[in-house]
Design a protein around this motif. Structure first.
Motif, PDB file in Angstrom:
ATOM      1  N   ASP A  92     -28.212  49.324 -29.062  1.00 45.68           N
ATOM      2  CA  ASP A  92     -29.160  48.870 -27.827  1.00 45.68           C
ATOM      3  C   ASP A  92     -30.165  48.055 -28.686  1.00 45.68           C
ATOM      4  O   ASP A  92     -30.739  48.291 -29.670  1.00 45.68           O
ATOM      5  CB  ASP A  92     -29.779  50.170 -27.387  1.00 45.68           C
ATOM      6  N   TYR A  93     -30.358  46.902 -28.206  1.00 44.98           N
ATOM      7  CA  TYR A  93     -31.439  45.929 -28.845  1.00 44.98           C
ATOM      8  C   TYR A  93     -32.893  45.793 -28.172  1.00 44.98           C
ATOM      9  O   TYR A  93     -32.568  45.868 -26.953  1.00 44.98           O
ATOM     10  CB  TYR A  93     -30.706  44.726 -29.138  1.00 44.98           C
ATOM     11  N   VAL A  94     -33.546  45.748 -28.837  1.00 41.99           N
ATOM     12  CA  VAL A  94     -35.232  45.700 -28.369  1.00 41.99           C
ATOM     13  C   VAL A  94     -35.859  44.600 -29.093  1.00 41.99           C
ATOM     14  O   VAL A  94     -35.943  44.294 -30.377  1.00 41.99           O
ATOM     15  CB  VAL A  94     -36.032  46.886 -28.589  1.00 41.99           C
ATOM     16  N   TYR A  95     -36.488  43.641 -28.396  1.00 40.81           N
ATOM     17  CA  TYR A  95     -37.159  42.596 -28.968  1.00 40.81           C
ATOM     18  C   TYR A  95     -38.684  42.691 -28.412  1.00 40.81           C
ATOM     19  O   TYR A  95     -38.936  42.897 -27.321  1.00 40.81           O
ATOM     20  CB  TYR A  95     -36.745  41.071 -28.605  1.00 40.81           C
ATOM     21  N   VAL A  96     -39.562  42.768 -29.528  1.00 38.17           N
ATOM     22  CA  VAL A  96     -40.853  42.691 -29.364  1.00 38.17           C
ATOM     23  C   VAL A  96     -41.508  41.461 -29.713  1.00 38.17           C
ATOM     24  O   VAL A  96     -41.433  40.984 -30.737  1.00 38.17           O
ATOM     25  CB  VAL A  96     -41.578  43.940 -30.247  1.00 38.17           C
ATOM     26  N   GLY A  97     -42.313  40.997 -28.918  1.00 29.20           N
ATOM     27  CA  GLY A  97     -43.025  39.596 -28.739  1.00 29.20           C
ATOM     28  C   GLY A  97     -44.322  39.612 -28.151  1.00 29.20           C
ATOM     29  O   GLY A  97     -44.624  40.589 -27.606  1.00 29.20           O
ATOM     30  N   ASP A  98     -44.845  38.298 -28.271  1.00 26.91           N
ATOM     31  CA  ASP A  98     -46.071  38.314 -27.731  1.00 26.91           C
ATOM     32  C   ASP A  98     -46.244  37.064 -27.003  1.00 26.91           C
ATOM     33  O   ASP A  98     -47.485  36.675 -26.173  1.00 26.91           O
ATOM     34  CB  ASP A  98     -47.446  38.557 -28.654  1.00 26.91           C
ATOM     35  N   ASN A  99     -45.545  36.111 -26.785  1.00 29.87           N
ATOM     36  CA  ASN A  99     -45.507  34.677 -26.458  1.00 29.87           C
ATOM     37  C   ASN A  99     -44.469  34.800 -25.211  1.00 29.87           C
ATOM     38  O   ASN A  99     -43.512  34.359 -25.578  1.00 29.87           O
ATOM     39  CB  ASN A  99     -45.363  33.581 -27.404  1.00 29.87           C
ATOM     40  N   PRO A 100     -44.965  34.848 -24.020  1.00 31.23           N
ATOM     41  CA  PRO A 100     -43.907  34.802 -22.791  1.00 31.23           C
ATOM     42  C   PRO A 100     -43.071  33.195 -22.613  1.00 31.23           C
ATOM     43  O   PRO A 100     -42.252  33.022 -22.258  1.00 31.23           O
ATOM     44  CB  PRO A 100     -44.751  35.054 -21.567  1.00 31.23           C
ATOM     45  N   ALA A 101     -43.959  32.284 -23.316  1.00 27.63           N
ATOM     46  CA  ALA A 101     -43.649  30.864 -23.258  1.00 27.63           C
ATOM     47  C   ALA A 101     -42.321  30.779 -23.865  1.00 27.63           C
ATOM     48  O   ALA A 101     -41.449  30.049 -23.413  1.00 27.63           O
ATOM     49  CB  ALA A 101     -44.357  30.061 -23.522  1.00 27.63           C
ATOM     50  N   LYS A 102     -41.934  31.663 -24.885  1.00 24.55           N
ATOM     51  CA  LYS A 102     -40.499  31.236 -25.926  1.00 24.55           C
ATOM     52  C   LYS A 102     -40.024  32.509 -26.341  1.00 24.55           C
ATOM     53  O   LYS A 102     -38.824  32.541 -27.069  1.00 24.55           O
ATOM     54  CB  LYS A 102     -41.034  30.338 -26.666  1.00 24.55           C
ATOM     55  N   ASP A 103     -40.469  33.584 -26.071  1.00 22.89           N
ATOM     56  CA  ASP A 103     -40.232  34.874 -26.702  1.00 22.89           C
ATOM     57  C   ASP A 103     -39.110  35.592 -26.102  1.00 22.89           C
ATOM     58  O   ASP A 103     -37.986  36.189 -26.698  1.00 22.89           O
ATOM     59  CB  ASP A 103     -41.160  35.833 -27.259  1.00 22.89           C
ATOM     60  N   PHE A 104     -38.940  35.618 -24.894  1.00 20.50           N
ATOM     61  CA  PHE A 104     -38.268  36.631 -24.164  1.00 20.50           C
ATOM     62  C   PHE A 104     -36.991  36.404 -23.478  1.00 20.50           C
ATOM     63  O   PHE A 104     -36.019  36.858 -23.474  1.00 20.50           O
ATOM     64  CB  PHE A 104     -39.234  37.330 -23.276  1.00 20.50           C
ATOM     65  N   ALA A 105     -37.083  35.049 -23.162  1.00 19.54           N
ATOM     66  CA  ALA A 105     -35.699  34.508 -22.387  1.00 19.54           C
ATOM     67  C   ALA A 105     -34.483  34.545 -23.312  1.00 19.54           C
ATOM     68  O   ALA A 105     -33.401  35.128 -22.650  1.00 19.54           O
ATOM     69  CB  ALA A 105     -35.922  33.093 -21.947  1.00 19.54           C
ATOM     70  N   PRO A 106     -34.366  34.200 -24.435  1.00 17.18           N
ATOM     71  CA  PRO A 106     -33.188  34.158 -25.284  1.00 17.18           C
ATOM     72  C   PRO A 106     -32.640  35.667 -25.517  1.00 17.18           C
ATOM     73  O   PRO A 106     -31.655  36.055 -25.332  1.00 17.18           O
ATOM     74  CB  PRO A 106     -33.493  33.566 -26.570  1.00 17.18           C
ATOM     75  N   ALA A 107     -33.675  36.634 -25.588  1.00 12.21           N
ATOM     76  CA  ALA A 107     -33.320  37.918 -25.858  1.00 12.21           C
ATOM     77  C   ALA A 107     -32.534  38.409 -24.521  1.00 12.21           C
ATOM     78  O   ALA A 107     -31.630  39.298 -24.403  1.00 12.21           O
ATOM     79  CB  ALA A 107     -34.507  38.963 -26.237  1.00 12.21           C
ATOM     80  N   ARG A 108     -33.220  38.270 -23.446  1.00 15.29           N
ATOM     81  CA  ARG A 108     -32.838  38.559 -22.181  1.00 15.29           C
ATOM     82  C   ARG A 108     -31.498  38.236 -21.698  1.00 15.29           C
ATOM     83  O   ARG A 108     -30.500  38.922 -21.098  1.00 15.29           O
ATOM     84  CB  ARG A 108     -33.911  38.475 -21.084  1.00 15.29           C
ATOM     85  N   ARG A 109     -31.231  36.965 -22.169  1.00  8.80           N
ATOM     86  CA  ARG A 109     -29.969  36.353 -22.000  1.00  8.80           C
ATOM     87  C   ARG A 109     -28.818  37.060 -22.546  1.00  8.80           C
ATOM     88  O   ARG A 109     -27.778  37.203 -22.118  1.00  8.80           O
ATOM     89  CB  ARG A 109     -29.913  34.867 -22.207  1.00  8.80           C
ATOM     90  N   LEU A 110     -29.138  37.559 -23.478  1.00  2.87           N
ATOM     91  CA  LEU A 110     -27.971  38.370 -24.525  1.00  2.87           C
ATOM     92  C   LEU A 110     -28.191  39.926 -24.106  1.00  2.87           C
ATOM     93  O   LEU A 110     -27.513  40.888 -24.712  1.00  2.87           O
ATOM     94  CB  LEU A 110     -28.346  38.105 -25.865  1.00  2.87           C
ATOM     95  N   GLY A 111     -28.920  40.550 -23.199  1.00  2.00           N
ATOM     96  CA  GLY A 111     -29.051  41.725 -22.662  1.00  2.00           C
ATOM     97  C   GLY A 111     -29.887  42.749 -23.319  1.00  2.00           C
ATOM     98  O   GLY A 111     -29.799  43.900 -23.235  1.00  2.00           O
ATOM     99  N   TRP A 112     -30.947  41.990 -24.254  1.00  2.00           N
ATOM    100  CA  TRP A 112     -31.790  42.705 -24.920  1.00  2.00           C
ATOM    101  C   TRP A 112     -32.728  43.522 -23.993  1.00  2.00           C
ATOM    102  O   TRP A 112     -33.310  42.735 -22.802  1.00  2.00           O
ATOM    103  CB  TRP A 112     -32.479  41.938 -25.965  1.00  2.00           C
ATOM    104  N   ASP A 113     -33.421  44.400 -24.376  1.00  2.00           N
ATOM    105  CA  ASP A 113     -34.757  45.145 -23.712  1.00  2.00           C
ATOM    106  C   ASP A 113     -35.870  44.443 -24.241  1.00  2.00           C
ATOM    107  O   ASP A 113     -35.885  43.962 -25.415  1.00  2.00           O
ATOM    108  CB  ASP A 113     -34.818  46.570 -24.095  1.00  2.00           C
TER     109      ASP A 113
END
Length: 194
Positions: free
Chosen positions: A130-151
Motif C-alpha cells: 500500500d503506497y502513501v505519498y505525502v506532499g504539499d503542492n497540489p499543482a504537481k504532487d498528487f496527480a502522478p501518485a493518484r494515477r498509480l493508485g497511491w493514497d
C-alpha cells in the motif's frame, strides 16, 4: 522557506550582512536576490549549491523515526537539482530513515515528478504494498501518485511554504485524498501508533 532563508544567510555571509534585511523583506526569493545587486548567476549558484542550515521539525523527526522503527519503507520523491536536493537531505538527516536507493530526485531520474517515473520506481522496489505519498503542492504532487493508485496526503501550509496551496485552482485529479495539519497525523490516519 527554511531553505530559502538559509540561502539568504549564505548570500549575506558572502557579499555582506547589510543585504539580509532587504532579502528578508522581499515577497519572493527572486525579488530577494534581485535586491542584492549581486550578479544573478552568482547568487543563483550559491542558492543551489550552499549547504543549508535547516533541520527537521520535531514532529517530522518523530514521525519519520516512528515509521522507520516500525519497518515501514520510506522513500523521497522530489523535483530539483541533485546537488541542491542532496544538500537538503543531508542537512535534515534523512539518511537515518531513507536508504540511498530510495531517494528519487528528478534530475537523477531523468524525469519530473509529474511524469510518475519515480513513483513507478518505488513500486518496483516494493511490489504489492500500500503506497502513501505525502506532499504539499497540489499543482504537481498528487496527480502522478493518484494515477498509480497511491493514497495521497497533503501537509497543509502553516504559513511557511514557498508555493501556495491553491486547491480550487487545480483539476480534481490533482487533489489529495486527505489533508493533514501535522505530519504526526499520518500515524493516526494509517493506525501506525501501536
Amino acid at each position: 522557506m527554511d531553505f530559502v532563508r538559509s540561502a539568504y544567510r549564505a548570500v549575506a555571509a558572502r557579499w555582506g550582512r547589510h543585504l539580509l534585511p532587504a532579502m528578508l523583506a522581499a515577497q519572493t526569493p527572486r525579488a530577494a536576490f534581485d535586491s542584492t545587486g549581486v550578479d544573478a548567476a552568482a547568487v543563483l549558484d550559491l542558492y543551489r549549491g550552499h549547504k543549508p542550515d535547516i533541520s527537521l521539525p520535531w514532529r517530522s523527526l518523530y514521525t519519520l523515526a516512528s515509521l522507520h522503527n516500525r519497518g515501514c519503507p520510506l522513500a523521497v520523491i522530489t523535483d530539483g537539482r541533485s546537488v541542491t536536493q542532496r544538500n537538503k537531505l543531508e542537512a535534515l538527516g534523512i539518511g537515518r530513515f531513507v536508504d540511498k536507493e530510495d531517494v528519487f530526485i528528478s534530475e537523477e531520474v531523468g524525469a519530473s515528478k509529474v511524469s510518475g517515473e519515480a513513483f513507478g520506481r518505488v513500486m518496483s522496489r516494493y511490489p504489492g504494498r500500500d503506497y502513501v505519498y505525502v506532499g504539499d503542492n497540489p499543482a504537481k504532487d498528487f496527480a502522478p501518485a493518484r494515477r498509480l493508485g497511491w493514497d495521497t496526503v497533503c501537509l497543509l501550509d502553516a504559513g511557511d511554504n514557498v508555493h501556495a496551496q491553491e486547491f480550487d485552482a487545480v483539476a480534481p485529479e490533482c487533489l489529495p485524498s486527505r489533508r493533514i495539519h501535522s505530519l504526526t497525523d499520518i500515524l493516526d490516519i494509517f493506525d501506525i501508533n501501536g
